[in-house]
Design an enzyme around this catalytic site. Sequence first.
Site, PDB file in Angstrom:
ATOM      1  N   CYS A 141       0.835  -1.202   0.043  1.00 36.90           N
ATOM      2  CA  CYS A 141      -0.044  -0.229  -0.049  1.00 36.90           C
ATOM      3  C   CYS A 141       1.011   1.225  -0.004  1.00 36.90           C
ATOM      4  O   CYS A 141       1.520   1.677   1.151  1.00 36.90           O
ATOM      5  CB  CYS A 141      -1.028  -0.192   1.261  1.00 36.90           C
ATOM      6  SG  CYS A 141      -1.786   1.500   1.470  1.00 36.90           S
ATOM      7  N   CYS A 143       0.010   3.873   2.481  1.00 38.78           N
ATOM      8  CA  CYS A 143       0.363   3.379   3.801  1.00 38.78           C
ATOM      9  C   CYS A 143       1.851   3.567   4.310  1.00 38.78           C
ATOM     10  O   CYS A 143       2.188   4.308   5.132  1.00 38.78           O
ATOM     11  CB  CYS A 143      -0.260   2.196   4.176  1.00 38.78           C
ATOM     12  SG  CYS A 143      -1.782   1.990   3.409  1.00 38.78           S
ATOM     13  N   ASP A 144       2.484   2.944   3.141  1.00 38.36           N
ATOM     14  CA  ASP A 144       4.009   2.747   3.456  1.00 38.36           C
ATOM     15  C   ASP A 144       4.840   3.715   2.848  1.00 38.36           C
ATOM     16  O   ASP A 144       6.250   3.463   3.126  1.00 38.36           O
ATOM     17  CB  ASP A 144       4.337   1.169   3.297  1.00 38.36           C
ATOM     18  CG  ASP A 144       3.569   0.444   4.520  1.00 38.36           C
ATOM     19  OD1 ASP A 144       2.930   0.748   5.253  1.00 38.36           O
ATOM     20  OD2 ASP A 144       3.267  -0.985   4.021  1.00 38.36           O
TER      21      ASP A 144
HETATM   22  P1  FAD Z   1     -10.688  -6.294   6.069  1.00 32.02           P
HETATM   23  O1  FAD Z   1      -9.584  -5.368   6.993  1.00 32.02           O
HETATM   24  O2  FAD Z   1      -9.869  -6.950   5.031  1.00 32.02           O
HETATM   25  O3  FAD Z   1     -11.412  -7.318   7.081  1.00 32.02           O
HETATM   26  C1  FAD Z   1     -12.159  -8.286   6.375  1.00 32.02           C
HETATM   27  C2  FAD Z   1     -12.604  -9.088   7.347  1.00 32.02           C
HETATM   28  O4  FAD Z   1     -13.812  -9.965   6.740  1.00 32.02           O
HETATM   29  C3  FAD Z   1     -12.078  -9.918   8.287  1.00 32.02           C
HETATM   30  O5  FAD Z   1     -12.306 -10.241   9.582  1.00 32.02           O
HETATM   31  C4  FAD Z   1     -11.988 -11.174   7.587  1.00 32.02           C
HETATM   32  O6  FAD Z   1     -11.702 -12.519   8.284  1.00 32.02           O
HETATM   33  C5  FAD Z   1     -13.544 -11.485   7.197  1.00 32.02           C
HETATM   34  N1  FAD Z   1     -13.950 -12.413   6.166  1.00 32.02           N
HETATM   35  C6  FAD Z   1     -13.190 -12.516   4.747  1.00 32.02           C
HETATM   36  N2  FAD Z   1     -13.954 -13.409   4.070  1.00 32.02           N
HETATM   37  C7  FAD Z   1     -14.921 -14.027   4.918  1.00 32.02           C
HETATM   38  C8  FAD Z   1     -15.938 -14.682   4.836  1.00 32.02           C
HETATM   39  N3  FAD Z   1     -15.881 -15.669   3.581  1.00 32.02           N
HETATM   40  N4  FAD Z   1     -16.637 -15.219   5.982  1.00 32.02           N
HETATM   41  C9  FAD Z   1     -16.376 -14.756   7.069  1.00 32.02           C
HETATM   42  N5  FAD Z   1     -15.600 -13.653   7.332  1.00 32.02           N
HETATM   43  C10 FAD Z   1     -14.777 -13.237   6.278  1.00 32.02           C
HETATM   44  N6  FAD Z   1      -4.793   1.275   5.425  1.00 32.02           N
HETATM   45  C11 FAD Z   1      -4.587   2.294   5.969  1.00 32.02           C
HETATM   46  O7  FAD Z   1      -5.840   3.356   6.259  1.00 32.02           O
HETATM   47  N7  FAD Z   1      -3.456   2.742   6.611  1.00 32.02           N
HETATM   48  C12 FAD Z   1      -2.397   1.919   6.588  1.00 32.02           C
HETATM   49  O8  FAD Z   1      -1.515   2.164   7.277  1.00 32.02           O
HETATM   50  C13 FAD Z   1      -2.722   0.452   5.918  1.00 32.02           C
HETATM   51  N8  FAD Z   1      -1.556  -0.294   5.883  1.00 32.02           N
HETATM   52  C14 FAD Z   1      -2.003  -1.496   5.276  1.00 32.02           C
HETATM   53  C15 FAD Z   1      -0.943  -2.572   5.383  1.00 32.02           C
HETATM   54  C16 FAD Z   1      -1.226  -3.672   4.763  1.00 32.02           C
HETATM   55  C17 FAD Z   1      -0.073  -4.781   5.035  1.00 32.02           C
HETATM   56  C18 FAD Z   1      -2.518  -4.125   4.462  1.00 32.02           C
HETATM   57  C19 FAD Z   1      -2.590  -5.340   3.606  1.00 32.02           C
HETATM   58  C20 FAD Z   1      -3.322  -3.266   4.310  1.00 32.02           C
HETATM   59  C21 FAD Z   1      -3.350  -1.954   4.930  1.00 32.02           C
HETATM   60  N9  FAD Z   1      -4.119  -0.849   5.051  1.00 32.02           N
HETATM   61  C22 FAD Z   1      -3.988   0.159   5.366  1.00 32.02           C
HETATM   62  C23 FAD Z   1      -5.458  -0.933   4.169  1.00 32.02           C
HETATM   63  C24 FAD Z   1      -6.523  -1.554   5.221  1.00 32.02           C
HETATM   64  O9  FAD Z   1      -6.028  -2.355   6.082  1.00 32.02           O
HETATM   65  C25 FAD Z   1      -7.807  -1.950   4.721  1.00 32.02           C
HETATM   66  O10 FAD Z   1      -8.615  -0.907   3.709  1.00 32.02           O
HETATM   67  C26 FAD Z   1      -8.995  -2.101   5.687  1.00 32.02           C
HETATM   68  O11 FAD Z   1      -8.472  -3.216   6.512  1.00 32.02           O
HETATM   69  C27 FAD Z   1     -10.302  -2.720   5.069  1.00 32.02           C
HETATM   70  O12 FAD Z   1     -11.240  -3.067   5.903  1.00 32.02           O
HETATM   71  P2  FAD Z   1     -12.406  -4.007   5.707  1.00 32.02           P
HETATM   72  O13 FAD Z   1     -13.312  -4.046   7.042  1.00 32.02           O
HETATM   73  O14 FAD Z   1     -13.129  -3.569   4.350  1.00 32.02           O
HETATM   74  O15 FAD Z   1     -11.951  -5.285   5.569  1.00 32.02           O
END
Ligand code: FAD
Length: 307
Positions: free
Chosen positions: A130, A133-134
């Site tokens: 990202c 982010c990084d």
């Molecule tokens: P996610 O965080 O992906 O959560 C998805 C959830 O759904 C999880 O609980 C998972 O277990 C669950 N799930 C998935 N499929 C299923 C299923 N079939 N059944 C039940 N549960 C399921 N963003 C920033 O703003 N700042 C940062 O510094 C940053 N750094 C990052 C660094 C890394 C390495 C990564 C990978 C991402 C980073 N991001 C950052 C992006 C940020 O993490 C995401 O935008 C954010 O977490 C998205 O939130 P979400 O709730 O939509 O999904």
Amino acid sequence: PYDLLVVGGGPAGAAAAIYAARKGIRTGLVAERFGGQVMDTVGIENFISVPYTEGPKLAASLEQHVKEYGVDIITGQRAANLSRNQLLDLELQSGATLQSRAIVLATGARWRQLGVPGEEEYKTRGVAYCPHCDGPFFKGKHVAVIGGGNSGIEAAIDLAGIVKHVTVLEFADTLRADEVLVRKAESMDNIDIITNAQTTEILGDGSKVNGLRYTDRVSGESKQLELAGVFVQIGLVPNTEWLQDSEVERNRLGEIVINERGATSLPGVYAAGDATTVPYKQIIISMGAGATAALGAFDYLIRTSAE
Ligand code: FAD
């Protein structure tokens, strides 16, 4: 049955659950792993009002906040299908079915990985996904961006303003990004573009990345670059494959199509965060979207409760 069932325990799901529970409705949250992608993040510097935090710490506070309300939290469970009968039926991979009057889908996304040696080992120690982010962690350094599509070239342009030098490696013989982005990247003197380059290994000194190896697909020669960081930009895949037999509309990338209230094409089903068509995928954006989806779902519930 639940009034509102949230699928996913990342920032979007946690925000949706808190907003729903605060309306006094029966709320459940089912997730494979609480915290989502945040659990894989080390430093977070763009969560507004918190200058610096770390992923596991933020995930723990999310969970603690959700637990302050009477939300039924079910973790370690994967959703496998969703259908509308009298109510909405969420089938789990375990075989159980959960029922709810409304649902918020927040299953997030995952970065497509290169699958080469060194990638897993140096994740968060030079291997990044990202740039928003990084990027700032690599100020003044030489980095590579792998992938010459729109996200790769956007990342290169973005990073070129922060880091010393960016090398873009594209597997194919041409870049797949929009012409305007390619022209912009080519005009910047600290971006180099190498096509026909197959990255074969990410190199490190045991504690952090110090280079990468790639094969020139024309000459067959193996080459090496010295670098401090590698941004892998070969696609963000939404975790929505499990919806393929449902009536929830997804776009060609697999993202759940939502409107400005978070509503999907299936009545009573809302969605938020990285799993959706929202243009930017970030923690703070996902949290806002989770709140929107829960409020959208609550509006739906008060309009259908007389039935
Ligand atoms: P996610 O965080 O992906 O959560 C998805 C959830 O759904 C999880 O609980 C998972 O277990 C669950 N799930 C998935 N499929 C299923 C299923 N079939 N059944 C039940 N549960 C399921 N963003 C920033 O703003 N700042 C940062 O510094 C940053 N750094 C990052 C660094 C890394 C390495 C990564 C990978 C991402 C980073 N991001 C950052 C992006 C940020 O993490 C995401 O935008 C954010 O977490 C998205 O939130 P979400 O709730 O939509 O999904």
